[in-house]
Write a protein that holds these residues in place. Structure first.
Motif, PDB file in Angstrom:
ATOM      1  N   UNK A 141      33.085  46.003  40.582  1.00 30.94           N
ATOM      2  CA  UNK A 141      31.671  46.171  40.248  1.00 30.94           C
ATOM      3  C   UNK A 141      31.431  47.500  39.538  1.00 30.94           C
ATOM      4  N   UNK A 142      32.030  48.560  40.043  1.00 28.86           N
ATOM      5  CA  UNK A 142      31.877  49.884  39.421  1.00 28.86           C
ATOM      6  C   UNK A 142      32.533  49.930  38.038  1.00 28.86           C
ATOM      7  N   UNK A 143      33.640  49.205  37.871  1.00 28.25           N
ATOM      8  CA  UNK A 143      34.303  49.174  36.560  1.00 28.25           C
ATOM      9  C   UNK A 143      33.432  48.538  35.489  1.00 28.25           C
ATOM     10  N   UNK A 144      32.486  47.700  35.907  1.00 24.74           N
ATOM     11  CA  UNK A 144      31.606  47.058  34.927  1.00 24.74           C
ATOM     12  C   UNK A 144      30.715  48.075  34.212  1.00 24.74           C
ATOM     13  N   UNK A 145      30.632  49.268  34.766  1.00 21.38           N
ATOM     14  CA  UNK A 145      29.861  50.330  34.103  1.00 21.38           C
ATOM     15  C   UNK A 145      30.608  50.919  32.910  1.00 21.38           C
ATOM     16  N   UNK A 146      31.938  50.754  32.886  1.00 29.07           N
ATOM     17  CA  UNK A 146      32.713  51.325  31.775  1.00 29.07           C
ATOM     18  C   UNK A 146      33.469  50.273  30.959  1.00 29.07           C
ATOM     19  N   UNK A 147      33.653  49.073  31.514  1.00 31.61           N
ATOM     20  CA  UNK A 147      34.308  47.999  30.780  1.00 31.61           C
ATOM     21  C   UNK A 147      33.265  46.963  30.361  1.00 31.61           C
ATOM     22  N   UNK A 148      33.416  46.373  29.185  1.00 34.61           N
ATOM     23  CA  UNK A 148      32.422  45.400  28.712  1.00 34.61           C
ATOM     24  C   UNK A 148      32.612  44.003  29.314  1.00 34.61           C
ATOM     25  N   UNK A 149      32.573  43.951  30.635  1.00 33.03           N
ATOM     26  CA  UNK A 149      32.717  42.700  31.374  1.00 33.03           C
ATOM     27  C   UNK A 149      31.609  42.689  32.410  1.00 33.03           C
ATOM     28  N   UNK A 150      31.101  41.518  32.717  1.00 29.48           N
ATOM     29  CA  UNK A 150      29.991  41.429  33.661  1.00 29.48           C
ATOM     30  C   UNK A 150      30.386  41.952  35.040  1.00 29.48           C
ATOM     31  N   UNK A 151      29.405  42.483  35.707  1.00 31.16           N
ATOM     32  CA  UNK A 151      29.574  43.021  37.052  1.00 31.16           C
ATOM     33  C   UNK A 151      30.128  41.958  37.994  1.00 31.16           C
ATOM     34  N   UNK A 152      29.556  40.771  37.950  1.00 33.37           N
ATOM     35  CA  UNK A 152      29.978  39.703  38.846  1.00 33.37           C
ATOM     36  C   UNK A 152      31.422  39.286  38.635  1.00 33.37           C
ATOM     37  N   UNK A 153      31.839  39.148  37.379  1.00 32.63           N
ATOM     38  CA  UNK A 153      33.200  38.722  37.083  1.00 32.63           C
ATOM     39  C   UNK A 153      34.217  39.770  37.539  1.00 32.63           C
ATOM     40  N   UNK A 154      33.961  41.035  37.244  1.00 37.06           N
ATOM     41  CA  UNK A 154      34.882  42.084  37.668  1.00 37.06           C
ATOM     42  C   UNK A 154      34.888  42.239  39.188  1.00 37.06           C
ATOM     43  N   UNK A 155      33.741  42.070  39.817  1.00 38.63           N
ATOM     44  CA  UNK A 155      33.678  42.166  41.275  1.00 38.63           C
ATOM     45  C   UNK A 155      34.499  41.054  41.925  1.00 38.63           C
ATOM     46  N   UNK A 156      34.388  39.833  41.399  1.00 40.05           N
ATOM     47  CA  UNK A 156      35.159  38.712  41.946  1.00 40.05           C
ATOM     48  C   UNK A 156      36.651  38.922  41.687  1.00 40.05           C
ATOM     49  N   UNK A 157      36.996  39.387  40.498  1.00 41.09           N
ATOM     50  CA  UNK A 157      38.408  39.659  40.190  1.00 41.09           C
ATOM     51  C   UNK A 157      38.962  40.717  41.145  1.00 41.09           C
ATOM     52  N   UNK A 158      38.183  41.766  41.388  1.00 42.46           N
ATOM     53  CA  UNK A 158      38.606  42.805  42.327  1.00 42.46           C
ATOM     54  C   UNK A 158      38.693  42.295  43.750  1.00 42.46           C
TER      55      UNK A 158
END
Length: 187
Positions: A118-135
């Protein structure tokens, strides 16, 4: 097609970060366990760690990182988490588990992975939800050396659309974390 390949690139990049987070958690937990093994009376280990944790929570000014943190996990799936969330949860969980409170790794690692993504979504151009689920899947998958099982867990919880992203994040994070595992007896 270019957008999809860029997305896969950023998921793989996040997988590297998830793998490093899992590796750090394993190393830190086992290091704390080794330090606490010098206390010859085993019941003293969690007692001392408990005092350190209480002091830490007082110093941080919140008990947000104590317990399961389900509400933080749920929020991180929709709103970008603060970068300190996965870091602080890593520290307190490693201290807790490393001092002898075994069996409490799964949900904290889900907390760490979800908030990190979720925090990475602030610096990577990927949605918060997708990165949170991947993490969510990749950090535990790397720390427990179970990337395929965690991919299926993500699919079961979040739908089949997550499959390629969860698989990529889990496999990359597993590879990056190396031989490290939260379970000492695992090879």
């Amino acid at each position: 097609m270019l957008f999809r390949s860029k997305l896969l690139f950023f998921i793989a990049l996040s997988g590297i970060i998830f793998g490093l987070a899992a590796k750090f958690f394993c190393i830190l937990t086992h290091s704390i366990e080794k330090i606490f093994s010098h206390l010859s009376y085993p019941p003293l280990r969690p007692f001392v760690a408990g005092l350190i944790l209480i002091g830490s929570y007082q110093l941080i000014g919140t008990y947000q990182y104590a317990g399961l943190g389900i509400s933080t996990i749920q929020q991180a799936l929709h709103i970008p988490a603060h970068y300190t969330d996965p870091a602080l949860k890593t520290l307190v969980t490693a201290l807790t588990v490393g001092s002898g409170f075994k069996g409490g790794e799964f949900i904290p690692l889900v907390f760490i992975g979800t908030t990190l993504g979720s925090a990475l979504s602030l610096i990577l151009p990927v949605s918060c939800g997708l990165l949170a689920v991947a993490g969510f899947a990749a950090v535990f998958g790397a720390a427990a050396n179970t990337p395929i099982a965690c991919t299926f867990m993500a699919i079961e919880l979040f739908g089949y659309e997550i499959a390629p992203y969860a698989l990529l994040a889990c496999v990359v994070s597993y590879y990056v974390s190396g031989r490290h595992s939260i379970y000492k007896g695992q090879r």
